[in-house]
Design a protein around this motif. Structure first.
Motif, mmCIF file in Angstrom:
data_model
loop_
_atom_site.group_PDB
_atom_site.id
_atom_site.type_symbol
_atom_site.label_atom_id
_atom_site.label_comp_id
_atom_site.label_asym_id
_atom_site.label_seq_id
_atom_site.Cartn_x
_atom_site.Cartn_y
_atom_site.Cartn_z
ATOM 1 N N TYR A 22 -1.109 3.689 2.473
ATOM 2 C CA TYR A 22 -2.012 3.784 1.316
ATOM 3 C C TYR A 22 -3.319 3.026 1.638
ATOM 4 O O TYR A 22 -4.386 3.409 1.165
ATOM 5 C CB TYR A 22 -1.355 3.214 0.062
ATOM 6 C CG TYR A 22 -0.154 4.014 -0.420
ATOM 7 C CD1 TYR A 22 -0.326 5.167 -1.194
ATOM 8 C CD2 TYR A 22 1.146 3.628 -0.104
ATOM 9 C CE1 TYR A 22 0.772 5.905 -1.637
ATOM 10 C CE2 TYR A 22 2.241 4.358 -0.544
ATOM 11 C CZ TYR A 22 2.053 5.492 -1.303
ATOM 12 O OH TYR A 22 3.136 6.211 -1.733
ATOM 13 N N ARG A 48 0.886 -10.973 -0.784
ATOM 14 C CA ARG A 48 0.893 -11.259 -2.227
ATOM 15 C C ARG A 48 -0.054 -12.411 -2.590
ATOM 16 O O ARG A 48 -0.613 -12.439 -3.677
ATOM 17 C CB ARG A 48 2.306 -11.622 -2.690
ATOM 18 C CG ARG A 48 3.278 -10.470 -2.623
ATOM 19 C CD ARG A 48 3.235 -9.665 -3.901
ATOM 20 N NE ARG A 48 4.018 -8.463 -3.784
ATOM 21 C CZ ARG A 48 5.043 -8.139 -4.562
ATOM 22 N NH1 ARG A 48 5.420 -8.948 -5.509
ATOM 23 N NH2 ARG A 48 5.685 -7.006 -4.392
ATOM 24 N N SER A 57 -0.234 -6.433 -6.818
ATOM 25 C CA SER A 57 0.900 -6.905 -6.029
ATOM 26 C C SER A 57 0.899 -6.155 -4.695
ATOM 27 O O SER A 57 0.976 -6.751 -3.630
ATOM 28 C CB SER A 57 2.215 -6.716 -6.773
ATOM 29 O OG SER A 57 2.341 -5.378 -7.202
ATOM 30 N N SER A 58 0.763 -4.840 -4.746
ATOM 31 C CA SER A 58 0.770 -4.053 -3.506
ATOM 32 C C SER A 58 -0.627 -4.006 -2.889
ATOM 33 O O SER A 58 -1.615 -4.414 -3.505
ATOM 34 C CB SER A 58 1.260 -2.635 -3.796
ATOM 35 O OG SER A 58 0.414 -2.009 -4.732
ATOM 36 N N VAL A 59 -0.694 -3.527 -1.655
ATOM 37 C CA VAL A 59 -1.972 -3.205 -1.019
ATOM 38 C C VAL A 59 -2.100 -1.680 -1.025
ATOM 39 O O VAL A 59 -1.080 -0.982 -1.069
ATOM 40 C CB VAL A 59 -2.025 -3.723 0.436
ATOM 41 C CG1 VAL A 59 -2.035 -5.230 0.476
ATOM 42 C CG2 VAL A 59 -0.898 -3.158 1.290
ATOM 43 N N THR A 70 -6.648 -1.928 -7.760
ATOM 44 C CA THR A 70 -5.360 -2.271 -7.153
ATOM 45 C C THR A 70 -4.489 -1.052 -6.868
ATOM 46 O O THR A 70 -3.288 -1.190 -6.648
ATOM 47 C CB THR A 70 -4.589 -3.247 -8.072
ATOM 48 O OG1 THR A 70 -4.432 -2.621 -9.349
ATOM 49 C CG2 THR A 70 -5.324 -4.560 -8.248
HETATM 50 N N1 LIG Z 1 0.467 3.315 -5.773
HETATM 51 C C1 LIG Z 1 0.056 2.339 -4.829
HETATM 52 C C2 LIG Z 1 1.136 2.157 -3.778
HETATM 53 C C3 LIG Z 1 0.768 1.132 -2.733
HETATM 54 C C4 LIG Z 1 1.960 0.681 -1.912
HETATM 55 O O1 LIG Z 1 3.109 1.132 -2.090
HETATM 56 N N2 LIG Z 1 1.706 -0.242 -0.974
HETATM 57 C C5 LIG Z 1 2.733 -0.809 -0.146
HETATM 58 C C6 LIG Z 1 2.313 -0.769 1.320
HETATM 59 S S1 LIG Z 1 2.132 0.877 1.904
HETATM 60 C C7 LIG Z 1 2.892 -2.291 -0.482
HETATM 61 O O2 LIG Z 1 1.926 -2.982 -0.731
HETATM 62 N N3 LIG Z 1 4.131 -2.787 -0.488
HETATM 63 C C8 LIG Z 1 4.387 -4.171 -0.680
HETATM 64 C C9 LIG Z 1 4.460 -4.577 -2.127
HETATM 65 O O3 LIG Z 1 4.502 -3.698 -3.017
HETATM 66 O O4 LIG Z 1 4.482 -5.787 -2.382
HETATM 67 C C10 LIG Z 1 -1.284 2.766 -4.223
HETATM 68 O O5 LIG Z 1 -1.489 3.982 -4.088
HETATM 69 O O6 LIG Z 1 -2.113 1.902 -3.938
#
Ligand SMILES: N[C@@H](CCC(=O)N[C@@H](CS)C(=O)NCC(=O)O)C(=O)O
Length: 259
Positions: A22, A48, A57-59, A70
């Motif tokens: 992503y 984080r 939370s996510s990247v 975000t």
């Molecule tokens: N819907 C989000 C999904 C992002 C996502 O799933 N990122 C993953 C990495 S590919 C992530 O950060 N995972 C670790 C976490 O959620 O803490 C977007 O499109 O930005």
């Protein structure tokens, strides 16, 4: 990682995990639109500390003077407002725009999770591979943290995403279904999924399959196909040779220009 200024006076900040697909979707859009940015890469778990300051939370997280974003699709919509008429990520024509948004939603919701889960089933326990995938360009203290905590981080990832042989098999099934949808859309020799120019749908598809199609132009190269377990390599070769696979690899070859 610094990228030179081309279009805007503002240099936005992009918070990523190196292999995050992503994040690659957003990186690609920034590069395509020639928007200046600084990428700040983090090892999973450590990310984080960076994202929570901005309500995420996510990247990826994009930090700009106009606000913080975000979610990768929100980011692409924001970037589209900065793009010239000739290079928009979402077509102006209402029906085409709807198609782009629907495909993007389908890829984000299903394909992204399936490629990640299938790939992690084979690779998340392999320290050498994951060092390249998670540590490339990250702060030194996080790389030290990776070396110490790798077994824990790797187990956490498998637990959070429920990575098992069964879930990997069902993810592969999901990947094949999306490939068939894309194959059908490309029938008749179409260059792009919607309309005559690259859009958010194309970037999203190619970026989200990149970790399993292994395009050589990807900015974070993790493994060559010869280094992968034979069972995984066989499936990858199959996917690479489908119309959808050929198209994603072509997009990387012809359209992925890193600033
Ligand atoms: N819907 C989000 C999904 C992002 C996502 O799933 N990122 C993953 C990495 S590919 C992530 O950060 N995972 C670790 C976490 O959620 O803490 C977007 O499109 O930005």
């Amino acid at each position: 990682m610094n990228h030179s200024t081309i279009a805007n006076a503002e240099v936005v900040r992009l918070i990523t995990i190196p292999i995050s697909h992503y994040s690659e979707k957003v990186r690609w859009a920034l590069d395509l639109l020639k928007i200046s940015y600084t990428e700040e890469r983090h090892v999973p778990v450590f990310h984080r500390l960076a994202t929570r300051k901005y309500g995420g939370s996510s990247v990826p997280v994009l930090v700009t003077q106009s606000g913080n974003f975000t979610d990768s699709t929100d980011i692409l919509h924001y970037l589209d407002t900065l793009s010239p008429e000739s290079q928009c990520l979402y077509p102006k024509e209402r029906e085409l725009r709807r198609e782009v948004e629907e495909l993007q939603e389908l890829f984000d919701a299903r394909l992204g999770a399936d490629t990640r889960n299938w790939g992690y089933f084979y690779r998340s326990g392999d320290r050498k591979t994951m060092r390249k995938a998670w540590c490339n360009g990250t702060p030194q203290f996080e790389r030290v943290g990776f070396e110490i905590a790798f077994p824990l981080i790797s187990a956490k990832v498998r637990q959070v995403y429920n990575i098992t042989a069964d879930s990997a098999a069902s993810s592969l099934q999901g990947i094949k279904e999306i490939f068939e949808i894309v194959d059908r859309r490309l029938a008749g020799g179409k260059t792009y999924l919607v309309g005559d120019t690259i859009s958010a749908a194309d970037i999203t598809f190619a970026a989200l399959v990149a970790p399993i199609l292994l395009p050589p132009e990807h900015p974070v190269l993790v493994a060559k196909i010869e280094e992968l377990p034979i069972e995984m390599a066989t499936v990858i070769k199959e996917l690479q040779s489908t119309a959808a696979g050929v198209y994603a690899l072509r997009l990387y070859r012809d359209q992925r220009r890193v600033q």
